[in-house]
Design a protein around this motif. Structure first.
Motif, PDB file in Angstrom:
ATOM      1  N   SER A 161      16.106 -29.385   4.801  1.00  0.00           N
ATOM      2  CA  SER A 161      15.680 -30.436   3.870  1.00  0.00           C
ATOM      3  C   SER A 161      14.596 -29.948   2.924  1.00  0.00           C
ATOM      4  N   GLU A 162      13.830 -28.931   3.340  1.00  0.00           N
ATOM      5  CA  GLU A 162      12.741 -28.441   2.492  1.00  0.00           C
ATOM      6  C   GLU A 162      13.265 -27.940   1.144  1.00  0.00           C
ATOM      7  N   THR A 163      14.381 -27.250   1.152  1.00  0.00           N
ATOM      8  CA  THR A 163      14.954 -26.745  -0.095  1.00  0.00           C
ATOM      9  C   THR A 163      15.383 -27.896  -0.991  1.00  0.00           C
ATOM     10  N   SER A 164      16.013 -28.909  -0.405  1.00  0.00           N
ATOM     11  CA  SER A 164      16.455 -30.071  -1.179  1.00  0.00           C
ATOM     12  C   SER A 164      15.269 -30.836  -1.756  1.00  0.00           C
ATOM     13  N   VAL A 165      14.233 -30.997  -0.957  1.00  0.00           N
ATOM     14  CA  VAL A 165      13.041 -31.731  -1.414  1.00  0.00           C
ATOM     15  C   VAL A 165      12.406 -31.016  -2.610  1.00  0.00           C
ATOM     16  N   TYR A 166      12.290 -29.695  -2.506  1.00  0.00           N
ATOM     17  CA  TYR A 166      11.690 -28.941  -3.612  1.00  0.00           C
ATOM     18  C   TYR A 166      12.592 -28.951  -4.840  1.00  0.00           C
ATOM     19  N   TRP A 221       3.719 -25.639  -4.208  1.00  0.00           N
ATOM     20  CA  TRP A 221       4.510 -26.507  -3.334  1.00  0.00           C
ATOM     21  C   TRP A 221       4.512 -25.990  -1.899  1.00  0.00           C
ATOM     22  N   GLN A 222       4.517 -24.676  -1.734  1.00  0.00           N
ATOM     23  CA  GLN A 222       4.541 -24.098  -0.394  1.00  0.00           C
ATOM     24  C   GLN A 222       3.341 -24.531   0.446  1.00  0.00           C
ATOM     25  N   GLN A 223       2.227 -24.803  -0.211  1.00  0.00           N
ATOM     26  CA  GLN A 223       1.039 -25.230   0.520  1.00  0.00           C
ATOM     27  C   GLN A 223       1.206 -26.625   1.121  1.00  0.00           C
ATOM     28  N   CYS A 224       2.162 -27.394   0.585  1.00  0.00           N
ATOM     29  CA  CYS A 224       2.403 -28.759   1.060  1.00  0.00           C
ATOM     30  C   CYS A 224       3.343 -28.794   2.253  1.00  0.00           C
ATOM     31  N   ILE A 225       4.126 -27.745   2.432  1.00  0.00           N
ATOM     32  CA  ILE A 225       5.204 -27.772   3.416  1.00  0.00           C
ATOM     33  C   ILE A 225       4.648 -27.781   4.837  1.00  0.00           C
ATOM     34  N   GLY A 226       5.163 -28.716   5.617  1.00  0.00           N
ATOM     35  CA  GLY A 226       4.743 -28.841   7.005  1.00  0.00           C
ATOM     36  C   GLY A 226       3.572 -29.762   7.211  1.00  0.00           C
ATOM     37  N   THR A 227       3.001 -30.268   6.121  1.00  0.00           N
ATOM     38  CA  THR A 227       1.873 -31.181   6.243  1.00  0.00           C
ATOM     39  C   THR A 227       2.147 -32.425   5.403  1.00  0.00           C
ATOM     40  N   LYS A 228       1.119 -33.219   5.174  1.00  0.00           N
ATOM     41  CA  LYS A 228       1.292 -34.503   4.498  1.00  0.00           C
ATOM     42  C   LYS A 228       0.060 -34.799   3.653  1.00  0.00           C
ATOM     43  N   ASP A 229       0.279 -35.402   2.512  1.00  0.00           N
ATOM     44  CA  ASP A 229      -0.809 -35.851   1.637  1.00  0.00           C
ATOM     45  C   ASP A 229      -1.671 -34.715   1.092  1.00  0.00           C
ATOM     46  N   LYS A 239      13.459 -42.260  -7.034  1.00  0.00           N
ATOM     47  CA  LYS A 239      14.497 -41.386  -7.593  1.00  0.00           C
ATOM     48  C   LYS A 239      14.567 -40.079  -6.815  1.00  0.00           C
ATOM     49  N   HIS A 240      13.408 -39.528  -6.503  1.00  0.00           N
ATOM     50  CA  HIS A 240      13.349 -38.285  -5.739  1.00  0.00           C
ATOM     51  C   HIS A 240      13.971 -38.463  -4.360  1.00  0.00           C
ATOM     52  N   HIS A 241      13.613 -39.552  -3.689  1.00  0.00           N
ATOM     53  CA  HIS A 241      14.134 -39.811  -2.346  1.00  0.00           C
ATOM     54  C   HIS A 241      15.657 -39.926  -2.358  1.00  0.00           C
ATOM     55  N   GLU A 242      16.169 -40.660  -3.301  1.00  0.00           N
ATOM     56  CA  GLU A 242      17.622 -40.828  -3.386  1.00  0.00           C
ATOM     57  C   GLU A 242      18.324 -39.509  -3.693  1.00  0.00           C
ATOM     58  N   ARG A 243      17.701 -38.702  -4.540  1.00  0.00           N
ATOM     59  CA  ARG A 243      18.298 -37.411  -4.884  1.00  0.00           C
ATOM     60  C   ARG A 243      18.317 -36.483  -3.667  1.00  0.00           C
ATOM     61  N   VAL A 244      17.254 -36.505  -2.889  1.00  0.00           N
ATOM     62  CA  VAL A 244      17.202 -35.680  -1.680  1.00  0.00           C
ATOM     63  C   VAL A 244      18.292 -36.098  -0.701  1.00  0.00           C
ATOM     64  N   LEU A 245      18.434 -37.393  -0.490  1.00  0.00           N
ATOM     65  CA  LEU A 245      19.476 -37.883   0.416  1.00  0.00           C
ATOM     66  C   LEU A 245      20.859 -37.462  -0.063  1.00  0.00           C
ATOM     67  N   GLU A 303      14.555 -20.853   2.666  1.00  0.00           N
ATOM     68  CA  GLU A 303      14.558 -20.396   1.273  1.00  0.00           C
ATOM     69  C   GLU A 303      13.250 -20.725   0.554  1.00  0.00           C
ATOM     70  N   VAL A 304      12.603 -21.801   0.946  1.00  0.00           N
ATOM     71  CA  VAL A 304      11.376 -22.225   0.272  1.00  0.00           C
ATOM     72  C   VAL A 304      10.139 -21.584   0.893  1.00  0.00           C
ATOM     73  N   THR A 305      10.184 -21.292   2.185  1.00  0.00           N
ATOM     74  CA  THR A 305       8.984 -20.779   2.846  1.00  0.00           C
ATOM     75  C   THR A 305       8.977 -19.267   3.044  1.00  0.00           C
ATOM     76  N   LYS A 306      10.107 -18.617   2.762  1.00  0.00           N
ATOM     77  CA  LYS A 306      10.101 -17.160   2.933  1.00  0.00           C
ATOM     78  C   LYS A 306       9.113 -16.545   1.942  1.00  0.00           C
ATOM     79  N   GLY A 307       8.439 -15.525   2.385  1.00  0.00           N
ATOM     80  CA  GLY A 307       7.418 -14.900   1.555  1.00  0.00           C
ATOM     81  C   GLY A 307       6.020 -15.382   1.871  1.00  0.00           C
TER      82      GLY A 307
END
Length: 216
Positions: A16-21, A40-48, A72-78, A187-191
């Motif tokens: 889901s991380e790839t879709s969210v980004y 964006w990578q700094q946000c992954i795995g946490t909140k707010d 709109k973002h939520h619907e697109r991710v789903l 794909e989003v967190t590699k590196g």
């Protein structure tokens, strides 16, 4: 002796991380702007950590309909996740954990509603003895609370459990709680730099669970 395994969810069980980004990037592109992956990578795995739509306003120097864009973002991710399968090796690890008599938990910074809904669609919910989500703690990852609550729920000590993570924030939480931590970047967190983790691999399909456990 390893008695339990604790899984993250987003980006580890379901990508889901790839879709969210990607969905965020689509919205930013529509506003002739860019959401840097490094930020964006700094946000992954946490909140707010970051409000992307506040950041968008800062970049384009005007107000946007934040509520509307979130919806709109939520619907697109789903939409992007429709029909997605678990990431490689996930089902094999869950099945192997059951066969080995290990207890299984999930520790995620996401909401219970988000997680249970997707686990049900993936037919994976029944594997878990315990779910700990953002609804259960005051502070999410990188705070260790989620992992501490998970092992407490399972009735094991932290050093008797292996955590599986895809993000730096999640890995810090697992290690701070005293669990072993195996990182499987997506794909989003590699590196990313994951720090003092116990093992890293490209996917759960790379090594069988029993073989991995022998390393601990």
């Amino acid at each position: 002796m390893i008695k339990a395994v604790v899984f993250d969810f987003d980006g580890l069980i379901l990508d889901s991380e790839t879709s969210v980004y990607n969905a965020i990037q689509e919205i930013f592109t529509e506003h002739s702007c860019n959401m840097p992956l490094e930020l964006w990578q700094q946000c992954i795995g946490t909140k707010d950590f970051l409000d992307p739509f506040e950041y968008l306003e800062e970049q384009i120097n005007k107000k946007v309909d934040r509520k509307g864009l979130r919806a709109k973002h939520h619907e697109r991710v789903l939409s992007m996740l429709e029909g997605e399968k678990p990431l490689p090796g996930v089902e094999d690890y869950l099945e192997a954990a059951k066969e080995l008599g290990l207890k299984i938990a999930l520790a995620t910074s996401s909401s219970r509603q988000w997680v249970t809904g997707h686990l049900e669609k993936l037919n994976l919910l029944s594997y878990f003895d315990c779910l700990k989500t953002a609804d259960d703690v005051e502070h999410v990852k990188p705070d260790p609370a989620l992992y501490l609550e998970a092992v407490k729920c399972l009735g094991v000590k932290p050093n008797e459990a292996i955590a599986f993570e895809d993000s730096a924030n999640g890995a810090r939480a697992a290690k701070a709680a005293g669990l072993y931590c195996v990182v499987i970047p997506n794909e989003v967190t590699k590196g990313l730099v994951f720090g003092d983790v116990d093992h890293q691999m490209e996917s759960l399909a790379e090594v069988q669970l029993k073989e991995l456990m022998n390393r601990f």
